[in-house]
Design a protein around this motif. Structure first.
Motif, PDB file in Angstrom:
ATOM      1  N   SER A  15       0.779  -1.234   0.092  1.00  0.00           N
ATOM      2  CA  SER A  15      -0.076  -0.210   0.135  1.00  0.00           C
ATOM      3  C   SER A  15       0.892   1.125  -0.152  1.00  0.00           C
ATOM      4  O   SER A  15       0.537   2.269  -0.820  1.00  0.00           O
ATOM      5  CB  SER A  15      -1.003  -0.109   1.204  1.00  0.00           C
ATOM      6  OG  SER A  15      -0.243   0.162   2.492  1.00  0.00           O
ATOM      7  N   LEU A  33       8.449   5.978   4.840  1.00  0.00           N
ATOM      8  CA  LEU A  33       9.531   5.497   6.261  1.00  0.00           C
ATOM      9  C   LEU A  33       9.298   4.182   6.391  1.00  0.00           C
ATOM     10  O   LEU A  33       7.959   3.853   6.445  1.00  0.00           O
ATOM     11  CB  LEU A  33       9.202   6.598   7.277  1.00  0.00           C
ATOM     12  CG  LEU A  33       9.444   8.122   7.031  1.00  0.00           C
ATOM     13  CD1 LEU A  33       9.052   8.672   8.036  1.00  0.00           C
ATOM     14  CD2 LEU A  33      11.104   8.168   6.889  1.00  0.00           C
ATOM     15  N   LYS A  35      10.372   0.824   8.599  1.00  0.00           N
ATOM     16  CA  LYS A  35      11.366   0.618   9.871  1.00  0.00           C
ATOM     17  C   LYS A  35      12.366  -0.704   9.589  1.00  0.00           C
ATOM     18  O   LYS A  35      13.126  -1.016  10.329  1.00  0.00           O
ATOM     19  CB  LYS A  35      10.475   0.075  11.304  1.00  0.00           C
ATOM     20  CG  LYS A  35       9.564  -0.902  11.150  1.00  0.00           C
ATOM     21  CD  LYS A  35       8.969  -1.113  12.569  1.00  0.00           C
ATOM     22  CE  LYS A  35       7.976  -2.206  12.516  1.00  0.00           C
ATOM     23  NZ  LYS A  35       7.218  -2.245  13.713  1.00  0.00           N
ATOM     24  N   HIS A  36      11.779  -1.724   8.704  1.00  0.00           N
ATOM     25  CA  HIS A  36      12.461  -2.684   8.159  1.00  0.00           C
ATOM     26  C   HIS A  36      13.802  -2.325   7.445  1.00  0.00           C
ATOM     27  O   HIS A  36      13.571  -1.055   7.010  1.00  0.00           O
ATOM     28  CB  HIS A  36      11.602  -3.799   7.738  1.00  0.00           C
ATOM     29  CG  HIS A  36      11.935  -5.149   7.544  1.00  0.00           C
ATOM     30  ND1 HIS A  36      12.942  -5.708   8.686  1.00  0.00           N
ATOM     31  CD2 HIS A  36      11.665  -6.101   6.652  1.00  0.00           C
ATOM     32  CE1 HIS A  36      13.135  -6.990   8.255  1.00  0.00           C
ATOM     33  NE2 HIS A  36      12.403  -7.503   7.119  1.00  0.00           N
ATOM     34  N   TYR A 174      -7.898 -15.871   3.032  1.00  0.00           N
ATOM     35  CA  TYR A 174      -7.315 -15.100   2.243  1.00  0.00           C
ATOM     36  C   TYR A 174      -7.829 -13.676   2.420  1.00  0.00           C
ATOM     37  O   TYR A 174      -7.492 -12.584   1.695  1.00  0.00           O
ATOM     38  CB  TYR A 174      -7.454 -15.271   0.871  1.00  0.00           C
ATOM     39  CG  TYR A 174      -6.335 -16.144   0.144  1.00  0.00           C
ATOM     40  CD1 TYR A 174      -5.715 -16.801   1.075  1.00  0.00           C
ATOM     41  CD2 TYR A 174      -5.864 -16.255  -1.483  1.00  0.00           C
ATOM     42  CE1 TYR A 174      -4.698 -17.633   0.610  1.00  0.00           C
ATOM     43  CE2 TYR A 174      -4.922 -17.065  -1.893  1.00  0.00           C
ATOM     44  CZ  TYR A 174      -4.319 -17.762  -0.757  1.00  0.00           C
ATOM     45  OH  TYR A 174      -3.299 -18.707  -1.127  1.00  0.00           O
ATOM     46  N   ILE A 416       5.598 -12.453  11.866  1.00  0.00           N
ATOM     47  CA  ILE A 416       4.745 -11.153  11.071  1.00  0.00           C
ATOM     48  C   ILE A 416       4.845 -10.114  12.089  1.00  0.00           C
ATOM     49  O   ILE A 416       4.923  -9.002  11.722  1.00  0.00           O
ATOM     50  CB  ILE A 416       3.338 -11.712  10.991  1.00  0.00           C
ATOM     51  CG1 ILE A 416       3.177 -13.232  10.331  1.00  0.00           C
ATOM     52  CG2 ILE A 416       2.615 -10.801  10.512  1.00  0.00           C
ATOM     53  CD1 ILE A 416       1.976 -13.732   9.939  1.00  0.00           C
ATOM     54  N   THR A 449      -4.047  -2.754   4.965  1.00  0.00           N
ATOM     55  CA  THR A 449      -4.763  -3.743   5.675  1.00  0.00           C
ATOM     56  C   THR A 449      -6.072  -3.216   6.765  1.00  0.00           C
ATOM     57  O   THR A 449      -6.875  -3.764   6.476  1.00  0.00           O
ATOM     58  CB  THR A 449      -3.691  -4.640   6.621  1.00  0.00           C
ATOM     59  OG1 THR A 449      -2.727  -5.021   5.916  1.00  0.00           O
ATOM     60  CG2 THR A 449      -4.578  -5.788   7.271  1.00  0.00           C
ATOM     61  N   VAL A 456      -2.131  -8.592  -2.303  1.00  0.00           N
ATOM     62  CA  VAL A 456      -1.265  -7.786  -3.200  1.00  0.00           C
ATOM     63  C   VAL A 456      -1.703  -6.760  -3.910  1.00  0.00           C
ATOM     64  O   VAL A 456      -1.624  -5.293  -3.711  1.00  0.00           O
ATOM     65  CB  VAL A 456      -0.189  -8.559  -3.881  1.00  0.00           C
ATOM     66  CG1 VAL A 456       0.656  -7.799  -4.848  1.00  0.00           C
ATOM     67  CG2 VAL A 456       0.530  -9.681  -3.283  1.00  0.00           C
ATOM     68  N   ALA A 459      -4.018  -4.186  -1.370  1.00  0.00           N
ATOM     69  CA  ALA A 459      -3.209  -3.384  -0.516  1.00  0.00           C
ATOM     70  C   ALA A 459      -2.870  -2.006  -1.421  1.00  0.00           C
ATOM     71  O   ALA A 459      -2.902  -0.897  -1.178  1.00  0.00           O
ATOM     72  CB  ALA A 459      -2.152  -3.800  -0.113  1.00  0.00           C
TER      73      ALA A 459
HETATM   74  C1  LIG Z   1       1.647 -15.569   5.082  1.00  0.00           C
HETATM   75  C2  LIG Z   1       1.029 -14.820   4.266  1.00  0.00           C
HETATM   76  C3  LIG Z   1       0.602 -15.077   3.038  1.00  0.00           C
HETATM   77  C4  LIG Z   1      -0.185 -14.037   1.991  1.00  0.00           C
HETATM   78  N1  LIG Z   1      -0.430 -14.462   0.829  1.00  0.00           N
HETATM   79  C5  LIG Z   1      -0.892 -13.722   0.001  1.00  0.00           C
HETATM   80  C6  LIG Z   1      -1.215 -14.165  -1.478  1.00  0.00           C
HETATM   81  O1  LIG Z   1      -0.778 -14.948  -1.678  1.00  0.00           O
HETATM   82  N2  LIG Z   1      -1.662 -13.171  -2.077  1.00  0.00           N
HETATM   83  C7  LIG Z   1      -2.019 -11.883  -1.771  1.00  0.00           C
HETATM   84  O2  LIG Z   1      -2.393 -11.034  -2.836  1.00  0.00           O
HETATM   85  N3  LIG Z   1      -1.874 -11.352  -0.630  1.00  0.00           N
HETATM   86  C8  LIG Z   1      -1.161 -12.332   0.405  1.00  0.00           C
HETATM   87  N4  LIG Z   1      -1.055 -12.197   1.643  1.00  0.00           N
HETATM   88  C9  LIG Z   1      -1.469 -10.532   2.330  1.00  0.00           C
HETATM   89  C10 LIG Z   1      -0.761  -9.697   1.841  1.00  0.00           C
HETATM   90  O3  LIG Z   1       0.586  -9.773   1.979  1.00  0.00           O
HETATM   91  C11 LIG Z   1      -1.160  -8.539   2.590  1.00  0.00           C
HETATM   92  O4  LIG Z   1      -2.524  -8.087   2.553  1.00  0.00           O
HETATM   93  C12 LIG Z   1      -0.458  -6.930   2.064  1.00  0.00           C
HETATM   94  O5  LIG Z   1       0.974  -7.206   1.712  1.00  0.00           O
HETATM   95  C13 LIG Z   1      -0.651  -5.784   3.142  1.00  0.00           C
HETATM   96  O6  LIG Z   1       0.204  -4.767   2.534  1.00  0.00           O
HETATM   97  P1  LIG Z   1       0.110  -3.386   3.623  1.00  0.00           P
HETATM   98  O7  LIG Z   1       0.823  -2.399   2.762  1.00  0.00           O
HETATM   99  O8  LIG Z   1      -1.345  -3.049   3.800  1.00  0.00           O
HETATM  100  O9  LIG Z   1       0.835  -3.566   4.797  1.00  0.00           O
HETATM  101  P2  LIG Z   1       2.178  -4.383   5.330  1.00  0.00           P
HETATM  102  O10 LIG Z   1       2.670  -5.455   4.184  1.00  0.00           O
HETATM  103  O11 LIG Z   1       1.850  -4.955   6.694  1.00  0.00           O
HETATM  104  O12 LIG Z   1       3.206  -3.252   5.071  1.00  0.00           O
HETATM  105  C14 LIG Z   1       3.286  -2.348   6.397  1.00  0.00           C
HETATM  106  C15 LIG Z   1       4.587  -1.672   6.201  1.00  0.00           C
HETATM  107  O13 LIG Z   1       4.872  -0.948   7.588  1.00  0.00           O
HETATM  108  C16 LIG Z   1       5.825  -0.993   8.148  1.00  0.00           C
HETATM  109  N5  LIG Z   1       5.719  -0.298   9.459  1.00  0.00           N
HETATM  110  C17 LIG Z   1       4.853  -0.819  10.397  1.00  0.00           C
HETATM  111  N6  LIG Z   1       5.002   0.125  11.461  1.00  0.00           N
HETATM  112  C18 LIG Z   1       5.880   1.128  11.336  1.00  0.00           C
HETATM  113  C19 LIG Z   1       6.551   2.113  11.754  1.00  0.00           C
HETATM  114  N7  LIG Z   1       6.289   2.427  13.183  1.00  0.00           N
HETATM  115  N8  LIG Z   1       7.452   2.682  11.195  1.00  0.00           N
HETATM  116  C20 LIG Z   1       7.808   2.765   9.996  1.00  0.00           C
HETATM  117  N9  LIG Z   1       7.265   1.509   9.164  1.00  0.00           N
HETATM  118  C21 LIG Z   1       6.606   1.029   9.916  1.00  0.00           C
HETATM  119  C22 LIG Z   1       6.182  -2.484   8.348  1.00  0.00           C
HETATM  120  O14 LIG Z   1       7.584  -2.696   8.511  1.00  0.00           O
HETATM  121  C23 LIG Z   1       5.669  -2.944   6.830  1.00  0.00           C
HETATM  122  O15 LIG Z   1       6.740  -3.114   5.913  1.00  0.00           O
HETATM  123  C24 LIG Z   1      -0.397 -12.793   2.678  1.00  0.00           C
HETATM  124  C25 LIG Z   1       0.017 -12.590   3.720  1.00  0.00           C
HETATM  125  C26 LIG Z   1       0.680 -13.424   4.590  1.00  0.00           C
HETATM  126  C27 LIG Z   1       1.246 -13.143   6.038  1.00  0.00           C
END
Ligand SMILES: Cc1cc2nc3c(=O)[nH]c(=O)nc-3n(C[C@H](O)[C@H](O)[C@H](O)COP(=O)(O)OP(=O)(O)OC[C@H]3O[C@@H](n4cnc5c(N)ncnc54)[C@H](O)[C@@H]3O)c2cc1C
Length: 476
Positions: A15, A33, A35-36, A174, A416, A449, A456, A459
């Motif tokens: 996202s 920004l 953190k990882h 999912y 996670i 989320t 993918v 988000a």
């Molecule tokens: C095991 C597993 C299997 C999956 N399989 C699939 C799949 O096959 N297909 C699919 O479409 N989706 C899949 N997903 C779901 C998908 O990965 C997520 O829905 C999506 O990647 C979420 O993206 P996001 O940007 O919302 O959040 P996140 O990926 O959680 O990203 C948030 C980011 O913010 C960072 N962050 C948090 N707090 C801070 C802070 N204080 N300062 C700076 N950075 C911070 C974190 O380090 C992270 O990098 C799967 C998830 C898991 C765990």
């Protein structure tokens, strides 16, 4: 005071990267920004013993062929100005929902799933057609009733309990943060993304897709800082004039911006706003559903050792599917149901030579959290014990890869939590989503989320739509 950005984005997951590209395209001064030390969040990758492991990728849902109009993938590519061919997507062979007494196959052609329903549940054909019609007519991206749950809605169309359970299984795995059920609008989004659109895999896994996004973002002038955890959301003004003003990093540095968009989740984001707003976060806002994963690498492909061609198998070992966090103790996982997937079973110009199978089980975050804190050796032993029990269970529905195993990796909810910051390792975040992205602090918005779009593609769409809505719309 340091220079000011138009927007700061917390998190370089799907996202955050998509929102960043969208804003940078409009010449906004934008800073992500993270953190990882690596981008991708829940969908990142890592290297072990010379192999690249994807963290989360089973399938890219919402597959659409080039040029298909009106579907999420096409919209996403248009908004980010990315070519379909850049994604190098290989389509799945097929996937399946496997229960002891019935199996339903589906592929990227909706007709296969329809014909499978007609074969296995002939008296449900009319109900399924009406269900499909209702889902396509439903405005799932701006739902009029976001609290509606899927089980109640399904019962209006499907009278065969086994079919209800079979339809619930993949959708919960999912995308549901709700024990035992899933929001109806999310069910509708996922239903379309599975059966009408379909599954694909970027050739080479998630890394090439992430490389593409990061390169595009930087080429547009976007700034990305890794190992830069945000500790606090800075605020300005008071009372009704209070708003977000920027962030303070864990190292104390202050960075200012007109707007802050966070993918860190509702609870963690509000806790960064100080005691008053943080105190309003309830336990329910944190979610609890999490997974253990076991990845097995084999010296033959699953097709070669087991005639296994499914991209994904969603399995459940009885006629009733129980989607909830297992109680702590015991194995720490629920071996009765799960997801099996194989990246070998997607079309590829360069097929994988080794076999890969991933096994996903519902897991108790508190079980694995307590164990890791108490005794690292015991934690490692229990992880293997849980993996063996789950592989025993899963091998009733797909071939057992263990006789051909050459490498294995395991993760628990701790992973996670540690790498993505999701409290309790809750993969799908909080049960209650904030669909408009608004928070109680003006200028601070949620994306990803906890805004409500998952996976993918979901988000990324979330990042784009929150950037459009809160940062690119002209203010009245
Ligand atoms: C095991 C597993 C299997 C999956 N399989 C699939 C799949 O096959 N297909 C699919 O479409 N989706 C899949 N997903 C779901 C998908 O990965 C997520 O829905 C999506 O990647 C979420 O993206 P996001 O940007 O919302 O959040 P996140 O990926 O959680 O990203 C948030 C980011 O913010 C960072 N962050 C948090 N707090 C801070 C802070 N204080 N300062 C700076 N950075 C911070 C974190 O380090 C992270 O990098 C799967 C998830 C898991 C765990």
């Amino acid at each position: 005071m340091s220079e000011k950005y138009d927007a700061i984005l917390i998190g370089a997951g799907m996202s955050g990267l998509a929102a960043g590209i969208r804003l940078a395209q409009y010449d906004k001064r934008v800073l992500i920004l993270e953190k990882h030390y690596l981008w991708g969040g829940l969908n990142s990758f890592y290297k072990r013993r010379g192999r690249i492991f994807d963290v989360g990728l089973h399938a890219l849902t919402n597959f659409a062929p080039k040029g298909r109009r009106g579907v999420p993938l096409t919209k996403l590519l248009r908004q980010l100005r990315i070519r379909h061919s850049d994604l190098q997507l290989g389509e799945q062979n097929y996937s399946e929902i496997a229960f002891p007494t019935e199996r339903l196959r589906f592929s990227n052609e909706f007709e296969l799933f329809e014909s499978e329903i007609a074969r296995a549940f002939p008296d449900q054909v009319d109900g399924f057609a009406k269900l499909t019609e209702a889902i396509f007519a439903y405005d799932s991206f701006t739902p009029p009733d976001p609290d509606l749950l899927a089980r109640g809605e399904l019962a209006k169309f499907i009278t065969e309990p086994l079919l209800v359970e079979m339809l619930m299984l993949p959708m919960c795995y999912y995308g549901s943060a709700i024990p035992g059920d899933i929001a109806w609008y999310q069910f509708a989004i996922l239903f379309k993304s599975f059966y009408d659109e379909g599954f694909a895999r970027p050739e080479g896994g998630i890394r090439p897709l992430l490389d593409l996004l990061v390169k595009r973002y930087k080429s547009l002038g976007g700034e990305l800082r890794m190992k830069s955890g945000v500790a606090e959301i800075l605020q300005q003004g008071a009372g009704s004039l209070r708003s977000a003003a920027g962030v303070r990093l864990e190292n104390g540095e202050e960075i200012f911006a007109d707007q802050v968009l966070s993918s860190a989740g509702f609870g963690p984001t509000m806790e960064m706003c100080g005691a008053e707003l943080g105190a309003r976060v309830t336990d329910e806002d944190r979610g609890q559903l999490s997974f253990n994963e076991t990845v097995i690498v084999t010296d033959k492909t699953p097709m070669d050792f087991g005639n296994y061609g499914a991209a994904i198998t969603f399995f459940n070992d009885s006629d009733t599917f129980d989607y909830r966090c297992p109680a702590p103790g015991g194995l720490g996982i629920d071996p009765r149901s799960g997801v099996i997937c194989s990246p070998n079973n997607y079309a590829a110009t360069e097929p994988l030579t080794e076999g890969w199978m991933r096994f996903t089980a519902l897991a108790s975050a508190s079980h694995w959290g307590d164990l890791a804190q108490a005794d690292a050796t015991e934690y490692a032993t229990q992880k293997q014990r849980a993996a063996e029990a789950f592989l025993d269970s899963a091998s009733r529905f797909a071939p057992d890869p263990r006789p051909f195993e050459i490498d294995r990796d395991l993760f628990t909810p701790n992973t996670i939590r540690r790498f993505c910051g999701h409290p309790k390792g809750a993969v799908y975040g909080a049960p209650k989503k904030r669909l408009d992205g608004a928070t109680e602090l003006p200028g601070l918005f949620l994306m990803g989320t906890d805004q409500g779009l998952l996976g993918v593609v979901g988000a990324m769409l979330s990042g784009i739509s929150m950037a459009n809505r809160h940062c690119l719309q002209p203010t009245a």
